[in-house]
Design an enzyme around this catalytic site. Structure first.
Site, PDB file in Angstrom:
ATOM      1  N   ARG A 196      40.069  44.980  23.526  1.00 12.04           N
ATOM      2  CA  ARG A 196      40.517  44.798  24.644  1.00 12.04           C
ATOM      3  C   ARG A 196      39.499  44.760  25.835  1.00 12.04           C
ATOM      4  O   ARG A 196      39.834  45.230  27.197  1.00 12.04           O
ATOM      5  CB  ARG A 196      41.777  45.951  25.264  1.00 12.04           C
ATOM      6  CG  ARG A 196      42.954  45.915  24.400  1.00 12.04           C
ATOM      7  CD  ARG A 196      43.658  44.803  24.591  1.00 12.04           C
ATOM      8  NE  ARG A 196      43.327  43.901  23.535  1.00 12.04           N
ATOM      9  CZ  ARG A 196      43.676  43.723  22.095  1.00 12.04           C
ATOM     10  NH1 ARG A 196      44.611  44.775  21.945  1.00 12.04           N
ATOM     11  NH2 ARG A 196      43.233  42.823  21.173  1.00 12.04           N
ATOM     12  N   CYS A 244      50.365  46.827  28.163  1.00 14.23           N
ATOM     13  CA  CYS A 244      50.226  47.882  27.686  1.00 14.23           C
ATOM     14  C   CYS A 244      49.462  48.559  28.754  1.00 14.23           C
ATOM     15  O   CYS A 244      48.594  48.169  29.187  1.00 14.23           O
ATOM     16  CB  CYS A 244      49.346  48.023  26.235  1.00 14.23           C
ATOM     17  SG  CYS A 244      50.527  47.569  24.886  1.00 14.23           S
ATOM     18  N   GLU A 319      44.364  50.719  29.778  1.00 13.60           N
ATOM     19  CA  GLU A 319      44.051  49.178  29.292  1.00 13.60           C
ATOM     20  C   GLU A 319      44.194  48.356  30.555  1.00 13.60           C
ATOM     21  O   GLU A 319      43.687  47.519  30.999  1.00 13.60           O
ATOM     22  CB  GLU A 319      44.863  48.852  28.450  1.00 13.60           C
ATOM     23  CG  GLU A 319      44.858  47.364  28.055  1.00 13.60           C
ATOM     24  CD  GLU A 319      45.560  46.817  26.740  1.00 13.60           C
ATOM     25  OE1 GLU A 319      45.737  47.787  25.775  1.00 13.60           O
ATOM     26  OE2 GLU A 319      46.047  45.825  26.816  1.00 13.60           O
TER      27      GLU A 319
HETATM   28  C1  LIG Z   1      55.043  41.566  28.407  1.00 14.98           C
HETATM   29  C2  LIG Z   1      53.817  41.578  28.119  1.00 14.98           C
HETATM   30  C3  LIG Z   1      53.000  41.581  26.839  1.00 14.98           C
HETATM   31  C4  LIG Z   1      51.836  41.715  26.713  1.00 14.98           C
HETATM   32  N1  LIG Z   1      51.240  41.781  25.425  1.00 14.98           N
HETATM   33  C5  LIG Z   1      49.910  41.832  25.327  1.00 14.98           C
HETATM   34  C6  LIG Z   1      49.487  41.688  23.792  1.00 14.98           C
HETATM   35  O1  LIG Z   1      50.233  41.746  22.862  1.00 14.98           O
HETATM   36  N2  LIG Z   1      48.226  41.894  23.790  1.00 14.98           N
HETATM   37  C7  LIG Z   1      47.331  41.927  24.936  1.00 14.98           C
HETATM   38  O2  LIG Z   1      46.055  41.879  24.733  1.00 14.98           O
HETATM   39  N3  LIG Z   1      47.667  42.000  26.218  1.00 14.98           N
HETATM   40  C8  LIG Z   1      48.954  41.745  26.224  1.00 14.98           C
HETATM   41  N4  LIG Z   1      49.569  41.751  27.728  1.00 14.98           N
HETATM   42  C9  LIG Z   1      48.567  41.785  28.923  1.00 14.98           C
HETATM   43  C10 LIG Z   1      48.156  40.629  29.401  1.00 14.98           C
HETATM   44  O3  LIG Z   1      49.011  39.639  28.939  1.00 14.98           O
HETATM   45  C11 LIG Z   1      46.677  40.208  28.659  1.00 14.98           C
HETATM   46  O4  LIG Z   1      45.870  41.200  29.159  1.00 14.98           O
HETATM   47  C12 LIG Z   1      46.306  38.875  29.549  1.00 14.98           C
HETATM   48  O5  LIG Z   1      45.227  38.563  28.715  1.00 14.98           O
HETATM   49  C13 LIG Z   1      45.785  39.129  31.013  1.00 14.98           C
HETATM   50  O6  LIG Z   1      45.450  37.866  31.605  1.00 14.98           O
HETATM   51  P1  LIG Z   1      45.729  37.599  33.010  1.00 14.98           P
HETATM   52  O7  LIG Z   1      45.094  36.161  33.223  1.00 14.98           O
HETATM   53  O8  LIG Z   1      47.262  37.815  33.259  1.00 14.98           O
HETATM   54  O9  LIG Z   1      44.684  38.793  33.467  1.00 14.98           O
HETATM   55  P2  LIG Z   1      44.993  39.464  34.911  1.00 14.98           P
HETATM   56  O10 LIG Z   1      45.929  40.241  34.705  1.00 14.98           O
HETATM   57  O11 LIG Z   1      45.169  38.519  35.920  1.00 14.98           O
HETATM   58  O12 LIG Z   1      43.522  40.180  35.134  1.00 14.98           O
HETATM   59  C14 LIG Z   1      43.294  41.028  34.166  1.00 14.98           C
HETATM   60  C15 LIG Z   1      41.851  41.338  34.266  1.00 14.98           C
HETATM   61  O13 LIG Z   1      40.811  40.468  33.910  1.00 14.98           O
HETATM   62  C16 LIG Z   1      40.177  39.657  35.011  1.00 14.98           C
HETATM   63  N5  LIG Z   1      40.172  38.311  35.083  1.00 14.98           N
HETATM   64  C17 LIG Z   1      41.116  37.527  35.244  1.00 14.98           C
HETATM   65  N6  LIG Z   1      40.894  36.157  34.987  1.00 14.98           N
HETATM   66  C18 LIG Z   1      39.523  36.233  34.891  1.00 14.98           C
HETATM   67  C19 LIG Z   1      38.470  35.162  34.838  1.00 14.98           C
HETATM   68  N7  LIG Z   1      38.810  33.967  34.983  1.00 14.98           N
HETATM   69  N8  LIG Z   1      37.262  35.553  34.567  1.00 14.98           N
HETATM   70  C20 LIG Z   1      36.888  36.750  34.585  1.00 14.98           C
HETATM   71  N9  LIG Z   1      37.842  37.995  34.573  1.00 14.98           N
HETATM   72  C21 LIG Z   1      39.158  37.595  35.073  1.00 14.98           C
HETATM   73  C22 LIG Z   1      40.944  40.450  36.231  1.00 14.98           C
HETATM   74  O14 LIG Z   1      39.768  40.501  37.391  1.00 14.98           O
HETATM   75  C23 LIG Z   1      41.312  41.616  35.703  1.00 14.98           C
HETATM   76  O15 LIG Z   1      40.168  42.681  35.646  1.00 14.98           O
HETATM   77  C24 LIG Z   1      50.858  41.723  27.982  1.00 14.98           C
HETATM   78  C25 LIG Z   1      51.472  41.741  29.217  1.00 14.98           C
HETATM   79  C26 LIG Z   1      52.828  41.740  29.191  1.00 14.98           C
HETATM   80  C27 LIG Z   1      53.290  41.607  30.682  1.00 14.98           C
END
Ligand SMILES: Cc1cc2nc3c(=O)[nH]c(=O)nc-3n(C[C@H](O)[C@H](O)[C@H](O)COP(=O)(O)OP(=O)(O)OC[C@H]3O[C@@H](n4cnc5c(N)ncnc54)[C@H](O)[C@@H]3O)c2cc1C
Length: 330
Positions: A196, A244, A319
């Site tokens: 992660r 999570c 996380e």
């Molecule tokens: C219902 C549900 C189920 C989920 N299941 C999983 C799962 O099975 N496995 C899992 O790993 N995660 C899971 N997640 C969490 C989430 O989907 C992941 O962590 C996802 O990859 C986050 O991406 P995001 O674009 O939404 O990032 P954000 O939430 O927008 O950002 C998260 C972090 O990444 C950074 N970030 C975002 N974009 C960039 C970029 N372009 N460059 C550098 N840093 C950046 C942000 O600054 C922040 O620190 C789940 C979430 C939900 C709501």
């Protein structure tokens, strides 16, 4: 509702006092002083540079699926990857640095199967769309990301994944803007992503080359459907959450139990503060049942952590990414 402006201060569309809560899957959070909406990776670099020149340390918002934002005003600049959703094939033979990322096709959709099962995705390409695209093409490698919301840039930064694989398993190269303001390309071996954590040293993801494998369409489709079924049976996927909340502790310390199982074992499922509640379906999810505030979520996190630490001696590590001052300290 706030509207994007062409404020002369910024090199891209910009929204003053933009609401952030609706841009997260938890639906919690106040307003950003500035929200910048670059439409190309180049604009993203320019926006980041302009923010730094004005003394800001810009934050980057992807799909907001792993974020817990503060109530009230978040001072500073947030760059959103919302408009950076393009996905296309790498230019044939484009091996030189930067070449793969030059958009060869104007189309948003990659329609033909082909033997070169690689895709270029800009940082804001939605993960669910990528999973569907790969499934429809019969390309394997992204099935383990089925049901994971957010953008590919956020997924690379977080090394999103689960028991069926991680996003970095299929990352051939990533294009980054480093904290020093340099645009570079890096391979998996150079980044060494961890559980992660893409291990990017604060760099911003501009785009990524994904190397998938040609497979049987039906087999890929079946795996995606199967993983989605299992995920929705185990997690509150139809409710507002931030995924999570805690990382799973090392197995040797927890007797093999994940964070959700530890939380369940200390009787914290169903615990509530305001409209925030520890999911009854999965202990590692906090859901917003209406109008939860960040303060409610932080209070729940503190309570859950204290209960688990008292019962097991394990300090659960977050996380979910927390922005603003850290209200969890003290
Ligand atoms: C219902 C549900 C189920 C989920 N299941 C999983 C799962 O099975 N496995 C899992 O790993 N995660 C899971 N997640 C969490 C989430 O989907 C992941 O962590 C996802 O990859 C986050 O991406 P995001 O674009 O939404 O990032 P954000 O939430 O927008 O950002 C998260 C972090 O990444 C950074 N970030 C975002 N974009 C960039 C970029 N372009 N460059 C550098 N840093 C950046 C942000 O600054 C922040 O620190 C789940 C979430 C939900 C709501």
């Amino acid at each position: 509702m706030s509207v994007a402006t062409r404020d002369p201060v910024w090199p891209c569309a910009a929204v003053p006092l933009a609401e952030l809560g609706p841009r997260t899957t938890l639906r919690v959070g106040g307003t950003a002083e500035w929200l910048l909406e670059p439409a190309t990776p180049e604009e993203l670099v320019e926006a980041w540079t302009a923010a730094r020149e004005r003394g800001y340390e810009p934050r980057v918002l992807g799909g907001g699926a792993n974020l817990l934002l503060p109530d009230g005003l978040l001072a500073g600049v947030v760059l959103t990857t919302e408009r950076l959703s393009r996905v296309f094939r790498p230019r044939a033979g484009g091996a030189a640095e930067g070449e793969a990322f030059a958009p060869a096709l104007p189309a948003l959709r990659v329609l033909e199967r082909g033997e070169d099962a690689r895709l270029v995705a800009w940082a804001g390409a939605p993960m669910p769309g990528l999973v569907r695209m790969a499934r429809d093409l019969g390309w394997s490698g992204l099935e383990g990301l089925a049901g994971v919301p957010g953008h590919v840039g956020g997924g690379v930064a977080m090394n999103a994944g689960g028991r069926w694989g991680e996003l970095w398993d299929v990352v051939e190269r990533v294009r980054l803007l480093t904290r020093a303001g340099e645009v570079v390309e890096r391979s998996r071996a150079e980044c060494q992503p961890r559980y992660r954590d893409g291990n990017l040293a604060g760099a911003l993801v501009l785009g990524v080359v994904l190397a998938l494998k040609v497979d049987e369409r039906a087999a890929v489709k079946e795996r995606v459907a199967d993983y989605l079924r299992q995920k929705s049976a185990a997690q509150p996927v139809t409710e507002h959450s931030c995924g999570c909340v805690f990382k799973n502790p090392p197995k040797e310390r927890s007797g093999g139990l994940g964070a959700g199982q530890l939380i369940e074992a200390v009787g914290a499922k169903g615990l509530a503060r305001g409209d925030a509640r520890v999911s009854e379906k999965h202990g590692n999810f906090i859901v917003n049942r209406g109008h939860a505030r960040a303060a409610d979520v932080f209070a729940l996190i503190r309570e859950v952590r204290a209960r688990v630490a008292q019962a097991t001696g394990i300090e659960l590590e977050l996380e979910v990414q927390v922005w603003g001052e850290d209200p969890l300290r003290g």
